[in-house]
Design a protein around this motif. Sequence first.
Motif, PDB file in Angstrom:
ATOM      1  N   UNK A  85       0.815  -1.208   0.000  1.00  0.00           N
ATOM      2  CA  UNK A  85       0.000   0.000   0.000  1.00  0.00           C
ATOM      3  C   UNK A  85       0.854   1.265   0.000  1.00  0.00           C
ATOM      4  N   UNK A  86       1.985   1.220   0.670  1.00  0.00           N
ATOM      5  CA  UNK A  86       2.906   2.362   0.634  1.00  0.00           C
ATOM      6  C   UNK A  86       3.429   2.568  -0.780  1.00  0.00           C
ATOM      7  N   UNK A  87       3.813   1.483  -1.424  1.00  0.00           N
ATOM      8  CA  UNK A  87       4.299   1.557  -2.801  1.00  0.00           C
ATOM      9  C   UNK A  87       3.212   2.099  -3.728  1.00  0.00           C
ATOM     10  N   UNK A  88       1.976   1.654  -3.542  1.00  0.00           N
ATOM     11  CA  UNK A  88       0.877   2.144  -4.377  1.00  0.00           C
ATOM     12  C   UNK A  88       0.656   3.645  -4.176  1.00  0.00           C
ATOM     13  N   UNK A  89       0.746   4.104  -2.943  1.00  0.00           N
ATOM     14  CA  UNK A  89       0.613   5.544  -2.690  1.00  0.00           C
ATOM     15  C   UNK A  89       1.717   6.328  -3.408  1.00  0.00           C
ATOM     16  N   UNK A  90       2.946   5.807  -3.380  1.00  0.00           N
ATOM     17  CA  UNK A  90       4.065   6.458  -4.061  1.00  0.00           C
ATOM     18  C   UNK A  90       3.833   6.460  -5.570  1.00  0.00           C
ATOM     19  N   UNK A  91       3.410   5.314  -6.115  1.00  0.00           N
ATOM     20  CA  UNK A  91       3.166   5.218  -7.554  1.00  0.00           C
ATOM     21  C   UNK A  91       2.041   6.142  -8.016  1.00  0.00           C
ATOM     22  N   UNK A  92       1.101   6.439  -7.135  1.00  0.00           N
ATOM     23  CA  UNK A  92      -0.008   7.333  -7.462  1.00  0.00           C
ATOM     24  C   UNK A  92       0.343   8.800  -7.159  1.00  0.00           C
ATOM     25  N   UNK A  93       1.612   9.046  -6.865  1.00  0.00           N
ATOM     26  CA  UNK A  93       2.113  10.382  -6.544  1.00  0.00           C
ATOM     27  C   UNK A  93       1.472  10.989  -5.294  1.00  0.00           C
ATOM     28  N   UNK A  94       1.090  10.135  -4.373  1.00  0.00           N
ATOM     29  CA  UNK A  94       0.585  10.581  -3.068  1.00  0.00           C
ATOM     30  C   UNK A  94       1.728  10.472  -2.058  1.00  0.00           C
ATOM     31  N   UNK A  95       2.794  11.198  -2.328  1.00  0.00           N
ATOM     32  CA  UNK A  95       4.008  11.080  -1.515  1.00  0.00           C
ATOM     33  C   UNK A  95       3.771  11.505  -0.072  1.00  0.00           C
ATOM     34  N   UNK A  96       2.980  12.535   0.132  1.00  0.00           N
ATOM     35  CA  UNK A  96       2.699  12.995   1.490  1.00  0.00           C
ATOM     36  C   UNK A  96       1.941  11.923   2.275  1.00  0.00           C
ATOM     37  N   UNK A  97       0.919  11.331   1.644  1.00  0.00           N
ATOM     38  CA  UNK A  97       0.169  10.264   2.315  1.00  0.00           C
ATOM     39  C   UNK A  97       1.058   9.043   2.564  1.00  0.00           C
ATOM     40  N   UNK A  98       1.928   8.728   1.620  1.00  0.00           N
ATOM     41  CA  UNK A  98       2.849   7.604   1.803  1.00  0.00           C
ATOM     42  C   UNK A  98       3.759   7.863   3.003  1.00  0.00           C
ATOM     43  N   UNK A  99       4.279   9.077   3.074  1.00  0.00           N
ATOM     44  CA  UNK A  99       5.135   9.460   4.205  1.00  0.00           C
ATOM     45  C   UNK A  99       4.367   9.366   5.515  1.00  0.00           C
ATOM     46  N   UNK A 100       3.150   9.929   5.547  1.00  0.00           N
ATOM     47  CA  UNK A 100       2.332   9.862   6.768  1.00  0.00           C
ATOM     48  C   UNK A 100       2.044   8.420   7.171  1.00  0.00           C
ATOM     49  N   UNK A 101       1.731   7.601   6.205  1.00  0.00           N
ATOM     50  CA  UNK A 101       1.408   6.197   6.469  1.00  0.00           C
ATOM     51  C   UNK A 101       2.598   5.467   7.095  1.00  0.00           C
ATOM     52  N   UNK A 102       3.780   5.685   6.537  1.00  0.00           N
ATOM     53  CA  UNK A 102       4.981   5.043   7.085  1.00  0.00           C
ATOM     54  C   UNK A 102       5.259   5.552   8.504  1.00  0.00           C
ATOM     55  N   UNK A 103       5.190   6.863   8.696  1.00  0.00           N
ATOM     56  CA  UNK A 103       5.480   7.450  10.008  1.00  0.00           C
ATOM     57  C   UNK A 103       4.447   7.010  11.049  1.00  0.00           C
TER      58      UNK A 103
END
Length: 131
Positions: A85-103
């Motif tokens: 899911x983190x990779x999918x967020x990155x691939x969809x250019x949702x970098x902020x959400x990906x960062x928030x999700x990981x943190x």
Amino acid sequence: MSYVTTGLGGIIGSLLRYFLSVTALSLWGDGFPFGTLAANLLGAFAFGWLTNNKAVFRKLPAHIVSGIGTGIIGSFTTFSTFSLETLQLVEQDHLFFAFLYVIFSLLGGLYCAWLGSCLAIKVSNTEKKSL
């Protein structure tokens, strides 16, 4: 016997996780993986609490502990889904959400495990005093 209880626990944990994911999806949509985040945070808390709740774990046979820890909690939480899911967020250019999700997953998981551990220790100490 541990294989049986762990397998049965795995069935229970995976069904609980599926229910949580479906519920989160219906409540909040698919813009952010709330179901996986909730499963990982709840699982971290539960595992922290259970592993430090010596009053309970001392009384349970090892195969039951394995069924709860590895089976239920292990199948309820999932690092592979988190990673995808983190990779999918990155691939969809949702970098902020990906960062928030990981943190939130990392720090929230650590905090929930600590909180569960503290609660178990506090309950255990309270039980010792009442004896």
